[in-house]
Scaffold this motif. Sequence first.
Motif, PDB file in Angstrom:
ATOM      1  N   LEU A 164       0.831  -1.211   0.000  1.00 49.30           N
ATOM      2  CA  LEU A 164       0.000   0.000   0.000  1.00 49.30           C
ATOM      3  C   LEU A 164       0.864   1.259   0.000  1.00 49.30           C
ATOM      4  O   LEU A 164       0.547   2.232  -0.694  1.00 49.30           O
ATOM      5  N   ALA A 165       1.950   1.249   0.765  1.00 52.22           N
ATOM      6  CA  ALA A 165       2.832   2.419   0.789  1.00 52.22           C
ATOM      7  C   ALA A 165       3.406   2.677  -0.592  1.00 52.22           C
ATOM      8  O   ALA A 165       3.422   3.818  -1.067  1.00 52.22           O
ATOM      9  N   GLN A 166       3.837   1.638  -1.269  1.00 57.99           N
ATOM     10  CA  GLN A 166       4.409   1.808  -2.601  1.00 57.99           C
ATOM     11  C   GLN A 166       3.349   2.290  -3.591  1.00 57.99           C
ATOM     12  O   GLN A 166       3.587   3.217  -4.364  1.00 57.99           O
ATOM     13  N   ALA A 167       2.166   1.681  -3.562  1.00 61.23           N
ATOM     14  CA  ALA A 167       1.115   2.044  -4.514  1.00 61.23           C
ATOM     15  C   ALA A 167       0.628   3.472  -4.286  1.00 61.23           C
ATOM     16  O   ALA A 167       0.440   4.234  -5.240  1.00 61.23           O
ATOM     17  N   LEU A 168       0.417   3.867  -3.032  1.00 65.13           N
ATOM     18  CA  LEU A 168      -0.073   5.222  -2.753  1.00 65.13           C
ATOM     19  C   LEU A 168       1.003   6.277  -2.995  1.00 65.13           C
ATOM     20  O   LEU A 168       0.692   7.422  -3.314  1.00 65.13           O
ATOM     21  N   SER A 169       2.274   5.895  -2.856  1.00 65.78           N
ATOM     22  CA  SER A 169       3.364   6.846  -3.119  1.00 65.78           C
ATOM     23  C   SER A 169       3.378   7.300  -4.570  1.00 65.78           C
ATOM     24  O   SER A 169       3.871   8.378  -4.881  1.00 65.78           O
ATOM     25  N   ALA A 170       2.826   6.484  -5.456  1.00 64.21           N
ATOM     26  CA  ALA A 170       2.787   6.826  -6.880  1.00 64.21           C
ATOM     27  C   ALA A 170       1.675   7.819  -7.197  1.00 64.21           C
ATOM     28  O   ALA A 170       1.602   8.337  -8.309  1.00 64.21           O
ATOM     29  N   SER A 171       0.815   8.107  -6.232  1.00 61.74           N
ATOM     30  CA  SER A 171      -0.312   9.007  -6.445  1.00 61.74           C
ATOM     31  C   SER A 171       0.050  10.436  -6.064  1.00 61.74           C
ATOM     32  O   SER A 171       0.567  10.681  -4.977  1.00 61.74           O
ATOM     33  N   PRO A 172      -0.246  11.398  -6.946  1.00 65.20           N
ATOM     34  CA  PRO A 172       0.055  12.789  -6.597  1.00 65.20           C
ATOM     35  C   PRO A 172      -0.832  13.340  -5.475  1.00 65.20           C
ATOM     36  O   PRO A 172      -0.504  14.342  -4.861  1.00 65.20           O
ATOM     37  N   GLY A 173      -1.923  12.668  -5.179  1.00 63.42           N
ATOM     38  CA  GLY A 173      -2.837  13.156  -4.145  1.00 63.42           C
ATOM     39  C   GLY A 173      -2.445  12.779  -2.731  1.00 63.42           C
ATOM     40  O   GLY A 173      -3.081  13.205  -1.779  1.00 63.42           O
ATOM     41  N   TYR A 174      -1.395  11.956  -2.595  1.00 67.75           N
ATOM     42  CA  TYR A 174      -1.014  11.475  -1.269  1.00 67.75           C
ATOM     43  C   TYR A 174       0.487  11.600  -1.049  1.00 67.75           C
ATOM     44  O   TYR A 174       1.275  11.289  -1.931  1.00 67.75           O
ATOM     45  N   ASP A 175       0.857  12.053   0.137  1.00 65.82           N
ATOM     46  CA  ASP A 175       2.225  11.960   0.632  1.00 65.82           C
ATOM     47  C   ASP A 175       2.204  10.798   1.615  1.00 65.82           C
ATOM     48  O   ASP A 175       1.362  10.771   2.528  1.00 65.82           O
ATOM     49  N   VAL A 176       3.103   9.852   1.447  1.00 68.17           N
ATOM     50  CA  VAL A 176       3.086   8.651   2.271  1.00 68.17           C
ATOM     51  C   VAL A 176       4.250   8.653   3.244  1.00 68.17           C
ATOM     52  O   VAL A 176       5.397   8.899   2.859  1.00 68.17           O
ATOM     53  N   LEU A 177       3.943   8.395   4.506  1.00 64.79           N
ATOM     54  CA  LEU A 177       4.947   8.167   5.536  1.00 64.79           C
ATOM     55  C   LEU A 177       4.974   6.668   5.805  1.00 64.79           C
ATOM     56  O   LEU A 177       3.952   6.078   6.118  1.00 64.79           O
ATOM     57  N   GLY A 178       6.118   6.061   5.682  1.00 66.11           N
ATOM     58  CA  GLY A 178       6.211   4.645   6.016  1.00 66.11           C
ATOM     59  C   GLY A 178       6.381   3.762   4.818  1.00 66.11           C
ATOM     60  O   GLY A 178       6.633   4.242   3.713  1.00 66.11           O
ATOM     61  N   PRO A 179       6.287   2.484   5.089  1.00 61.35           N
ATOM     62  CA  PRO A 179       5.608   1.904   6.242  1.00 61.35           C
ATOM     63  C   PRO A 179       6.419   2.043   7.533  1.00 61.35           C
ATOM     64  O   PRO A 179       7.625   1.865   7.541  1.00 61.35           O
ATOM     65  N   LEU A 180       5.710   2.362   8.592  1.00 61.42           N
ATOM     66  CA  LEU A 180       6.291   2.562   9.909  1.00 61.42           C
ATOM     67  C   LEU A 180       6.076   1.309  10.754  1.00 61.42           C
ATOM     68  O   LEU A 180       5.165   0.529  10.501  1.00 61.42           O
ATOM     69  N   GLY A 181       6.890   1.165  11.787  1.00 65.39           N
ATOM     70  CA  GLY A 181       6.745   0.027  12.689  1.00 65.39           C
ATOM     71  C   GLY A 181       5.555   0.193  13.611  1.00 65.39           C
ATOM     72  O   GLY A 181       5.050   1.301  13.824  1.00 65.39           O
ATOM     73  N   ARG A 182       5.100  -0.926  14.161  1.00 64.07           N
ATOM     74  CA  ARG A 182       3.992  -0.899  15.113  1.00 64.07           C
ATOM     75  C   ARG A 182       4.344  -0.019  16.300  1.00 64.07           C
ATOM     76  O   ARG A 182       5.477   0.032  16.733  1.00 64.07           O
ATOM     77  N   GLY A 183       3.351   0.658  16.809  1.00 64.61           N
ATOM     78  CA  GLY A 183       3.564   1.551  17.937  1.00 64.61           C
ATOM     79  C   GLY A 183       3.892   2.965  17.515  1.00 64.61           C
ATOM     80  O   GLY A 183       4.016   3.850  18.345  1.00 64.61           O
ATOM     81  N   ALA A 184       4.033   3.185  16.225  1.00 62.84           N
ATOM     82  CA  ALA A 184       4.358   4.522  15.725  1.00 62.84           C
ATOM     83  C   ALA A 184       3.176   5.461  15.924  1.00 62.84           C
ATOM     84  O   ALA A 184       2.024   5.059  15.840  1.00 62.84           O
ATOM     85  N   ASP A 185       3.481   6.715  16.220  1.00 60.78           N
ATOM     86  CA  ASP A 185       2.470   7.774  16.300  1.00 60.78           C
ATOM     87  C   ASP A 185       2.886   8.869  15.332  1.00 60.78           C
ATOM     88  O   ASP A 185       3.614   9.784  15.686  1.00 60.78           O
ATOM     89  N   PRO A 186       2.441   8.744  14.078  1.00 64.40           N
ATOM     90  CA  PRO A 186       2.837   9.718  13.056  1.00 64.40           C
ATOM     91  C   PRO A 186       2.122  11.049  13.266  1.00 64.40           C
ATOM     92  O   PRO A 186       0.971  11.221  12.894  1.00 64.40           O
ATOM     93  N   LEU A 187       2.814  11.998  13.849  1.00 66.32           N
ATOM     94  CA  LEU A 187       2.210  13.269  14.261  1.00 66.32           C
ATOM     95  C   LEU A 187       1.757  14.138  13.095  1.00 66.32           C
ATOM     96  O   LEU A 187       0.834  14.916  13.240  1.00 66.32           O
ATOM     97  N   ASP A 188       2.397  14.040  11.953  1.00 68.69           N
ATOM     98  CA  ASP A 188       2.084  14.934  10.841  1.00 68.69           C
ATOM     99  C   ASP A 188       1.052  14.378   9.865  1.00 68.69           C
ATOM    100  O   ASP A 188       0.754  15.015   8.867  1.00 68.69           O
TER     101      ASP A 188
END
Length: 192
Positions: free
Chosen positions: A26-50
């Motif tokens: 999903l991270a790779q597929a969504l990264s190809a979309s201009p409508g989304y900025d993708v963070l990750g994939p992140l490890g479990r327990g992550a709290d992506p503040l932005d």
Amino acid sequence: PPGEASASPRPVTVAIVGRGRLGRALAQALSASPGYDVLGPLGRGADPLDAGVVLLCVPDQEIVSAARAVAPGPLVGHCSGTTGLDALHGHEAFSLHPLMTVTGPGVDFSGAGAAVAGSTPRALETARGLARELGMTPVEIADPDRAAYHAAASIASNFLVTLEAAAERLAAQVGLDRRLLAPLIRASVDNW
């Protein structure tokens, strides 16, 4: 004012939590979309503040704890076929379950179905938008119907593999290679 260029809508920041096959795909597929900025994939327990959207791609039994690790604010979704939205208690919640087998990065989600749900109209539209962006057809599945939905998906996929393994064993007893069964299987699935 007329004549000035209008500002493009800002991309939505989506954090993918979970480094397994689905999270990476999903991270790779969504990264190809201009409508989304993708963070990750992140490890479990992550709290992506932005992130405005957090998508949990973790095992079903880890969804509740992964959701608790996310501070209130962003929309929070999970990718489970059986788990309801109550697992995301305390968040504006959605779910997005691709109705397909995901083997890792590089997967083409186009043409697959996607079970979606949302605790609010905005959350539901987020799930639908993500599905559409990936080329999937979103289908709203209510929490009480998730067990039947998941059972249908499991029967369609897992039982087919089990039946073909049994056919392969029988064919081997008479010296027939399994690759010779493939055209029959494809035609049967196409006819179905």
